[in-house]
Design a protein around this motif. Structure first.
Motif, PDB file in Angstrom:
ATOM      1  N   LEU A  23     -13.151   4.635   4.480  1.00  0.00           N
ATOM      2  CA  LEU A  23     -12.747   3.386   4.831  1.00  0.00           C
ATOM      3  C   LEU A  23     -11.079   3.277   4.649  1.00  0.00           C
ATOM      4  CD1 LEU A  23     -15.273   1.106   2.756  1.00  0.00           C
ATOM      5  CD2 LEU A  23     -14.908   1.282   5.295  1.00  0.00           C
ATOM      6  N   LYS A  24     -10.451   3.863   3.763  1.00  0.00           N
ATOM      7  CA  LYS A  24      -9.131   4.219   3.867  1.00  0.00           C
ATOM      8  C   LYS A  24      -8.513   4.928   4.860  1.00  0.00           C
ATOM      9  CE  LYS A  24      -9.158   5.366  -0.467  1.00  0.00           C
ATOM     10  NZ  LYS A  24      -8.528   5.867  -1.925  1.00  0.00           N
ATOM     11  N   ILE A  37     -16.167  -6.010   5.566  1.00  0.00           N
ATOM     12  CA  ILE A  37     -15.790  -4.870   5.109  1.00  0.00           C
ATOM     13  C   ILE A  37     -14.646  -4.334   5.831  1.00  0.00           C
ATOM     14  CG2 ILE A  37     -16.146  -2.444   4.763  1.00  0.00           C
ATOM     15  CD1 ILE A  37     -19.080  -3.063   4.152  1.00  0.00           C
ATOM     16  N   GLU A  77       2.121   4.240  -1.956  1.00  0.00           N
ATOM     17  CA  GLU A  77       1.680   5.025  -3.139  1.00  0.00           C
ATOM     18  C   GLU A  77       3.258   5.618  -3.699  1.00  0.00           C
ATOM     19  OE1 GLU A  77      -1.368   8.165  -3.307  1.00  0.00           O
ATOM     20  OE2 GLU A  77      -2.291   7.021  -1.586  1.00  0.00           O
ATOM     21  N   MET A 112       0.728  -1.205  -0.245  1.00  0.00           N
ATOM     22  CA  MET A 112      -0.037   0.046  -0.177  1.00  0.00           C
ATOM     23  C   MET A 112       0.755   1.103   0.035  1.00  0.00           C
ATOM     24  SD  MET A 112      -2.656  -1.303   3.067  1.00  0.00           S
ATOM     25  CE  MET A 112      -1.767  -2.623   3.717  1.00  0.00           C
ATOM     26  N   THR A 162     -28.075   2.366  -3.502  1.00  0.00           N
ATOM     27  CA  THR A 162     -27.118   3.432  -3.516  1.00  0.00           C
ATOM     28  C   THR A 162     -25.760   2.724  -2.715  1.00  0.00           C
ATOM     29  OG1 THR A 162     -27.964   4.227  -1.664  1.00  0.00           O
ATOM     30  CG2 THR A 162     -28.473   5.605  -3.752  1.00  0.00           C
ATOM     31  N   LEU A 194      -8.317  -1.128  -0.722  1.00  0.00           N
ATOM     32  CA  LEU A 194      -8.579   0.301  -1.481  1.00  0.00           C
ATOM     33  C   LEU A 194      -7.076   1.112  -1.443  1.00  0.00           C
ATOM     34  CD1 LEU A 194     -11.652   1.506   0.189  1.00  0.00           C
ATOM     35  CD2 LEU A 194     -11.608   0.791  -2.327  1.00  0.00           C
ATOM     36  N   MET A 195      -6.569   0.614  -0.516  1.00  0.00           N
ATOM     37  CA  MET A 195      -5.154   1.615  -0.340  1.00  0.00           C
ATOM     38  C   MET A 195      -4.135   0.866  -1.349  1.00  0.00           C
ATOM     39  SD  MET A 195      -4.985   2.029   3.676  1.00  0.00           S
ATOM     40  CE  MET A 195      -3.359   2.735   3.567  1.00  0.00           C
ATOM     41  N   ILE A 239     -20.069   0.234  -2.393  1.00  0.00           N
ATOM     42  CA  ILE A 239     -18.693  -0.188  -1.898  1.00  0.00           C
ATOM     43  C   ILE A 239     -18.232  -1.177  -2.422  1.00  0.00           C
ATOM     44  CG2 ILE A 239     -17.465  -0.786   0.117  1.00  0.00           C
ATOM     45  CD1 ILE A 239     -18.941   1.012   1.910  1.00  0.00           C
ATOM     46  N   PHE A 255      -8.724  -6.479   3.823  1.00  0.00           N
ATOM     47  CA  PHE A 255     -10.157  -6.293   4.063  1.00  0.00           C
ATOM     48  C   PHE A 255     -10.544  -4.951   2.935  1.00  0.00           C
ATOM     49  CE2 PHE A 255      -9.664  -8.854   7.672  1.00  0.00           C
ATOM     50  CZ  PHE A 255     -10.637 -10.057   7.339  1.00  0.00           C
ATOM     51  N   VAL A 256     -11.581  -4.548   2.984  1.00  0.00           N
ATOM     52  CA  VAL A 256     -11.929  -3.421   2.267  1.00  0.00           C
ATOM     53  C   VAL A 256     -10.998  -2.216   2.284  1.00  0.00           C
ATOM     54  CG1 VAL A 256     -13.708  -1.747   1.230  1.00  0.00           C
ATOM     55  CG2 VAL A 256     -14.245  -3.980   1.952  1.00  0.00           C
ATOM     56  N   PRO A 257     -10.408  -1.706   3.549  1.00  0.00           N
ATOM     57  CA  PRO A 257      -9.578  -0.511   3.651  1.00  0.00           C
ATOM     58  C   PRO A 257      -8.171  -0.944   2.770  1.00  0.00           C
ATOM     59  CG  PRO A 257     -10.826  -0.909   5.742  1.00  0.00           C
ATOM     60  CD  PRO A 257     -11.043  -2.069   4.780  1.00  0.00           C
ATOM     61  N   GLU A 258      -7.736  -2.138   3.201  1.00  0.00           N
ATOM     62  CA  GLU A 258      -6.458  -2.361   2.658  1.00  0.00           C
ATOM     63  C   GLU A 258      -6.463  -2.393   0.936  1.00  0.00           C
ATOM     64  OE1 GLU A 258      -7.970  -4.150   5.242  1.00  0.00           O
ATOM     65  OE2 GLU A 258      -6.625  -3.438   6.796  1.00  0.00           O
ATOM     66  N   ARG A 271      -5.432   5.054   7.706  1.00  0.00           N
ATOM     67  CA  ARG A 271      -4.283   5.882   7.315  1.00  0.00           C
ATOM     68  C   ARG A 271      -4.450   7.142   8.144  1.00  0.00           C
ATOM     69  NH1 ARG A 271      -4.539   6.962   1.026  1.00  0.00           N
ATOM     70  NH2 ARG A 271      -3.102   5.151   1.040  1.00  0.00           N
ATOM     71  N   ASN A 314     -17.631  -0.512  -6.375  1.00  0.00           N
ATOM     72  CA  ASN A 314     -16.318   0.274  -6.562  1.00  0.00           C
ATOM     73  C   ASN A 314     -15.127  -0.824  -6.267  1.00  0.00           C
ATOM     74  OD1 ASN A 314     -17.691   2.560  -7.003  1.00  0.00           O
ATOM     75  ND2 ASN A 314     -17.446   3.353  -4.856  1.00  0.00           N
ATOM     76  N   LEU A 315     -15.282  -1.559  -5.538  1.00  0.00           N
ATOM     77  CA  LEU A 315     -14.095  -2.622  -5.428  1.00  0.00           C
ATOM     78  C   LEU A 315     -13.918  -3.619  -6.654  1.00  0.00           C
ATOM     79  CD1 LEU A 315     -14.303  -4.429  -1.886  1.00  0.00           C
ATOM     80  CD2 LEU A 315     -12.906  -2.691  -2.626  1.00  0.00           C
ATOM     81  N   MET A 366     -15.623   5.572   0.359  1.00  0.00           N
ATOM     82  CA  MET A 366     -14.258   5.058  -0.380  1.00  0.00           C
ATOM     83  C   MET A 366     -13.059   5.691   0.696  1.00  0.00           C
ATOM     84  SD  MET A 366     -15.796   2.774  -1.851  1.00  0.00           S
ATOM     85  CE  MET A 366     -14.645   2.122  -3.005  1.00  0.00           C
ATOM     86  N   ASP A 397      -5.053   2.478  -4.447  1.00  0.00           N
ATOM     87  CA  ASP A 397      -4.222   3.788  -4.730  1.00  0.00           C
ATOM     88  C   ASP A 397      -3.069   3.783  -4.972  1.00  0.00           C
ATOM     89  OD1 ASP A 397      -6.531   4.985  -3.959  1.00  0.00           O
ATOM     90  OD2 ASP A 397      -5.929   5.801  -1.932  1.00  0.00           O
TER      91      ASP A 397
END
Lengths: 216, 340
Positions: free
Chosen positions: B165-166, B212, A21, A19, A105, A68-69, A108, A63-66, B170, A111-112, B162, A72
């Motif tokens: 969640l990050k 999640i 960047e 993760m 709506t 997403l990073m 999440i 998981f989702v946060p990881e 962070r 988007n993943l 989105m 990025d």
């Protein structure tokens, strides 16, 4: 130069998995400077890393946060490499239209899936959330998309998925455009029932499904 | 225990005291039972009833009378809190529940902190409070469940999810600050619900799932802040329902730390098994909402009967009901439970 091509690719993969960047961007710039093929660098370096991140997601390590990073970090590298991709390589990407069905709506999951598909070399057209069935069909036809991917998080909105399949048949394009569905209340059984071509239970599986559907 | 009132039955069930049978409820909020069938029959309709206290209490009564659920559950959506704290809401239609149109803040760093008490100062939250007051004053035997959007979901309705969640990973310090702010607002609002007659507070947090967040962040954020709200509501002597969506297998150790009186879960969770793992906490659930919408009344009746043999403390739908669920299907569910 001390680093071999493969070493640089491996470091890029690791930067995505970690993760990081900044490192991903720096290594991508290094690849450009070394004159490496940009498409191959994305494919063998960054995308490989994302594939492994997807694997970790499947295994319950990430998981989702990881995820997403990681995405990025991937995008930080892609931003630098993309302008250097040769045009003939660009044309090969299969198009996928993706969106969350009307009435829903929660995006999440969508988007993943989108970011996993993009990082696997698909050209993803994101219609966003709360998308009416006819818009999925119109946009897929207009864009020459091979696959429509529909996500739903509420049982309320699952009917819209049936409608997409029906509209494709009505317009005579059911054989050209595959339909894949996913989301909390959706199951393989439901996908079969409405005549969809596939179902995936998470973002990583969606990539495997998309590859199968386009015969990659 | 033959003439036990629905209110007392639910209260007993939530606190683990003996009852004649398990109650069957639908808490409102994410688990809204204002279905199209009922609204078409009675003429008290959404989206109007999201705004006006009289219409809200009329519709809550219609739902109670026509579905057989043994409670009033309001509000009918999970947008009241986020709207009050700044996000734009699309109120939907008769069939379609309200949703957040756009989260007001792009990141946790952009959050604007309003004075505590901001939620209940808005017209819509005011209507919810007033409707709770009217229903509880008029129907002493029926419990009013005040529904609250959980801390992570409410925060993710204010901050672009989105990015949010990050930032949980962070930007921990600022993330905690934002969630703590949201939680303090929720506590103030929930207390006012209870002061005005809500017999139970139900918290649903669909963004805070193990799937999640993963176990670590589920623990650090969801458990921590759900407990902060629960403790504040317990201080004023009101029981708390907590609903966690999705597959809970990977967060079972964390679920044991929740302070809620009862844990409500999705259809694919085996409650009989979970009950043995939860310690003190009671269980609620979990009739499939898919079955409720698409199943036949006799299938639903049988499945509900089957659920009543599993020692579940409170029977309820497993998740958010589809607004197009037929009312005879819900009646089959509630009748099966009441026959015991």
């Amino acid at each position: 130069m001390a680093k071999t091509k493969q070493e640089l690719y491996d470091e890029l993969s690791a930067a995505v998995i970690d993760m990081d960047e900044e490192l991903s961007a720096a290594l991508s710039a290094e690849a450009v400077e070394a004159g490496l093929d940009a498409f191959e660098t994305i494919d063998q370096g960054l995308a490989k890393g994302m594939e492994q991140a997807g694997q970790l997601f499947d295994e319950g390590e990430y998981f989702v946060p990881e995820l997403l990073m990681c995405a990025d970090a991937l995008n930080a590298g892609v931003d630098i490499l993309e302008p250097h991709i040769k045009t003939e390589e660009r044309a090969q990407a299969h198009k996928i239209v993706i969106g969350v069905i009307q009435g829903d709506t929660h995006d999440i999951g969508k988007n993943l899936v989108k970011l996993m598909l993009s990082s696997s070399g698909f050209d993803v057209i994101d219609l966003g959330r709360d998308v009416p069935p006819d818009v999925f069909v119109e946009r897929a036809i207009a864009q020459g998309a091979k696959i429509i991917m529909i996500s739903s998080l509420m049982t309320t909105t699952m009917d819209g998925m049936t409608e997409v399949v029906r509209l494709l048949t009505q317009k005579g394009v059911r054989d050209e455009i595959k339909v894949a569905v996913g989301g909390g209340p959706v199951s393989q059984g439901f996908a079969n029932k409405i005549g969809a071509d596939g179902y995936s239970y998470n973002a990583n599986q969606a990539v495997k499904l998309a590859n199968e559907l386009v015969g990659r | 225990m033959t003439d036990i009132s629905p209110k007392e039955r639910l209260d007993r069930a939530l606190l683990g005291k003996p009852t004649d049978r398990a109650p069957v409820v639908c808490p409102g909020g994410m688990m809204n039972a204002a279905i199209v069938d009922v609204m078409n029959k009675t003429g008290h309709t959404l989206p109007e009833a999201h705004h006006d206290a009289d219409k809200m209490s009329d519709l809550a009564f219609d739902v109670y009378e026509n579905t057989g659920f043994e409670n009033f559950g309001i509000p009918f959506c999970m947008t009241v809190e986020a709207e009050a704290l700044g996000s734009a809401v699309d109120f939907g239609s008769l069939e379609c529940e309200p949703k957040i149109q756009k989260e007001i803040f792009p990141s946790v760093h952009d959050a604007v902190y309003l004075p505590i008490g901001a939620i209940e100062k808005t017209l819509r939250a005011g209507s919810v409070i007033q409707a709770i007051h009217m229903l509880s004053a008029k129907h002493l035997d029926v419990p009013v469940i005040g529904s609250l959007t959980g801390p992570i979901s409410a925060a993710a309705s204010l901050i672009d999810p989105m990015t949010f969640l990050k930032q949980l990973r962070r930007e921990k310090e600022t993330s905690h600050k934002v969630i703590d702010y949201v939680v303090n607002q929720l506590i103030s609002y929930a207390k006012l619900m209870a002061d005005n007659g809500a017999a139970v507070i139900s918290i649903a947090d669909p963004t805070a799932t193990g799937e999640i967040l993963g176990p670590k962040f589920f623990d650090e954020y969801a458990v921590c802040y759900l407990n902060k709200i629960t403790d504040a509501i317990h201080e004023i002597g009101v029981p708390v329902i907590i609903h966690i969506c999705g597959d809970v297998r990977m967060v079972k150790p964390q679920l044991q730390k929740l302070h809620g009186d009862v844990l409500s879960v999705d259809a694919f969770v085996e409650l009989k098994q979970l009950k043995t793992e939860l310690g003190e906490m009671r269980t609620m659930g979990n009739l499939s909402t898919y079955l409720l919408e698409f199943g036949k009344a006799d299938e639903i009746f049988n499945q509900a009967k089957h659920l009543t043999t599993k020692g579940i403390d409170v029977l309820a739908p497993a998740c958010g009901l589809s607004t197009s669920t037929p009312s005879e299907n819900i009646a089959a569910f509630t009748t099966a439970v009441k026959e015991g």
